[in-house]
Design an enzyme around this catalytic site. Sequence first.
Site, PDB file in Angstrom:
ATOM      1  N   GLY A 102       0.809  -1.216   0.000  1.00 46.64           N
ATOM      2  CA  GLY A 102       0.000   0.000   0.000  1.00 46.64           C
ATOM      3  C   GLY A 102       0.840   1.262   0.000  1.00 46.64           C
ATOM      4  O   GLY A 102       0.347   2.357  -0.265  1.00 46.64           O
ATOM      5  N   LYS A 123       9.844   2.021   0.195  1.00 46.49           N
ATOM      6  CA  LYS A 123       8.763   2.086   1.179  1.00 46.49           C
ATOM      7  C   LYS A 123       8.473   3.571   1.390  1.00 46.49           C
ATOM      8  O   LYS A 123       9.399   4.351   1.636  1.00 46.49           O
ATOM      9  CB  LYS A 123       9.238   1.443   2.486  1.00 46.49           C
ATOM     10  CG  LYS A 123       8.155   1.230   3.520  1.00 46.49           C
ATOM     11  CD  LYS A 123       8.694   0.311   4.607  1.00 46.49           C
ATOM     12  CE  LYS A 123       7.713   0.151   5.753  1.00 46.49           C
ATOM     13  NZ  LYS A 123       8.226  -0.822   6.741  1.00 46.49           N
ATOM     14  N   GLY A 136      -0.108   6.135   1.502  1.00 48.30           N
ATOM     15  CA  GLY A 136       1.011   5.580   0.746  1.00 48.30           C
ATOM     16  C   GLY A 136       2.364   6.155   1.143  1.00 48.30           C
ATOM     17  O   GLY A 136       3.375   5.852   0.512  1.00 48.30           O
ATOM     18  N   ASP A 262       1.864 -11.151   7.346  1.00 45.14           N
ATOM     19  CA  ASP A 262       2.392 -10.364   6.216  1.00 45.14           C
ATOM     20  C   ASP A 262       3.764  -9.783   6.539  1.00 45.14           C
ATOM     21  O   ASP A 262       4.421  -9.229   5.662  1.00 45.14           O
ATOM     22  CB  ASP A 262       1.415  -9.242   5.828  1.00 45.14           C
ATOM     23  CG  ASP A 262       1.054  -8.355   7.006  1.00 45.14           C
ATOM     24  OD1 ASP A 262       0.606  -8.888   8.033  1.00 45.14           O
ATOM     25  OD2 ASP A 262       1.233  -7.130   6.895  1.00 45.14           O
ATOM     26  N   ASN A 263       4.183  -9.902   7.787  1.00 49.19           N
ATOM     27  CA  ASN A 263       5.508  -9.413   8.171  1.00 49.19           C
ATOM     28  C   ASN A 263       6.458 -10.562   8.452  1.00 49.19           C
ATOM     29  O   ASN A 263       7.435 -10.412   9.178  1.00 49.19           O
ATOM     30  CB  ASN A 263       5.405  -8.504   9.398  1.00 49.19           C
ATOM     31  CG  ASN A 263       4.695  -7.201   9.077  1.00 49.19           C
ATOM     32  OD1 ASN A 263       4.664  -6.775   7.923  1.00 49.19           O
ATOM     33  ND2 ASN A 263       4.121  -6.570  10.088  1.00 49.19           N
ATOM     34  N   ASP A 272      10.162  -5.542   8.008  1.00 54.25           N
ATOM     35  CA  ASP A 272       9.158  -4.569   8.471  1.00 54.25           C
ATOM     36  C   ASP A 272       9.343  -4.152   9.926  1.00 54.25           C
ATOM     37  O   ASP A 272       8.597  -4.543  10.823  1.00 54.25           O
ATOM     38  CB  ASP A 272       7.731  -5.103   8.232  1.00 54.25           C
ATOM     39  CG  ASP A 272       7.218  -4.650   6.871  1.00 54.25           C
ATOM     40  OD1 ASP A 272       7.937  -3.907   6.182  1.00 54.25           O
ATOM     41  OD2 ASP A 272       6.105  -5.033   6.495  1.00 54.25           O
TER      42      ASP A 272
END
Length: 507
Positions: A102, A123, A136, A262-263, A272
């Site tokens: 995202g 990032k 974002g 997701d990490n 992350d």
Amino acid sequence: MNLDPRRFDGDAGLPAITFDNSYARDLEGFYVAWKPNPAPAPRMVRLNHALADELGLDARVLAGPRGLAMLSGNEVPAGAQPLAQAYAGHQFGGFSPQLGDGRALLLGEVIDRHGRRRDIAFKGSGRTPFSRGGDGKAALGPVLREYLIGEAMHALGIPTTRALAAVATGEDIHREGLMPGAVLTRVAASHVRVGTFQYFAARDDESLVRRLADYVIARHDPGLAGQPQRYLELLRAVCERQASLLAHWMGVGFIHGVMNTDNMTISGETIDYGPCAFMEAFDPKTVFSSIDSHGRYAYGNQPGIAQWNLARLAETLLPLIDPEPERAVERATEVLGEFPARYDAHWTAVMRAKLGLDALGDAAGDRALADGYLVLLETHEVDFTLGFRRLGEAASGDERPLRDLMGAAAAAPLDAWLERWRARERAHGAAQDTRRTAMDRANPIYIPRNHRVEEALLAAVEHGDPAPFERLLAVIEDPFTERADAAGYETPAPAEVTADYRTFCGT
Ligand code: AMP
Ligand code: MG
């Protein structure tokens, strides 16, 4: 004449990078091609020269105006194929079928000087189709935190993604008030996560899960290619990497803070860095993250959470493991069931090194000896890092610093424990000085202390003063060597700081 093809179609001034984008090439449907957001007034805050060199990139070019244009996302170099990756994930136990990049983009992949394929990713590079309600963007503070902690982990010998650059965009973004925005350029063995598998499994698309698994095998476990049980073995390989990673986290008191699926990478790298921190006084219940109100991701819970996350990975692989569902579950369960023993083996090895027992040969009582020391640290609220470092000094005959650290109340139980430890040494014999040297290599003197990290970020973000960040970075880049110019960096935060210390998610 310049025969480098990138110089013909690209801009002659942009850094020449030989990209080889396997993710874009092999995994169509797993991402959305996307461009970074322009940065109005980019400024290089930090460039990682050593990492640039490792990647075969020219740090002088990256440090120049066109390097800045690239690392801010303002210009896409020839050969890059920026894309936002799709992934899902369990966040604090609840499943989100659509997360994805995202506020991140994979720029492309390069082969580094050691022949390893590395992702180069942004990032904070702006909104993507996966942004949901988010802007974002990333704020400079969290970007610098990720830079610092990642480099600290690397220097501690722990697998991790790394920071190539931190660039301030010149744009203020809305957080708690306005904050300077930034883009982090991150380097990773890959960005494939447990959540990447979950994304396609949740859509019941077995063929895409298989494609992803085959891709991952080719990239991370090429030895498994063609093996009949390769998907089960992939699960086993990821379990093994994570068991080792977690034992190493635990061995330095690292608390990730957001161990969502997701990490968690398939490669076994730490990824992350959000509300992460290093524990000071040893307490397995330690939590720093402001969003972890129930302590799900507390220090002592991390190995169990890793296993829980791996079970989520296993679920996605079931149809690939065996067409017969019951047999698939049975096999996956068996592999998952090995995790505690795998973790335990790594943890025991970490602790044996920390206690200076490596040269003494294996002994059945070592784990109990280690547990006894941890009880001492916990009972007397001793700083985890210094508790082991000072033990190294005791190994070479100087017990004073250790006794001062532990306090008078610990004197009797410490004596009893030291006697057991020395008996172990007497039974197997090792020279004092070699033992001390080995312990000093296993027990860092410098970790990124939370108050030092805050001080560095505050100076950089609020006052545009890079000096404390640079000083801290220089200290943690060599964490095992005590030196005069780093005096004071080994000490824990004052108690009143620690009591209220909270870290915030990097959003
Ligand atoms: P993280 O907490 O950084 O691991 O992010 C979890 C999810 O939220 C990922 O899908 C991120 O891409 C997304 N996300 C986090 N911050 C933002 C943001 N500022 N804008 C858009 N998406 C974000
Ligand atoms: Mg994340």
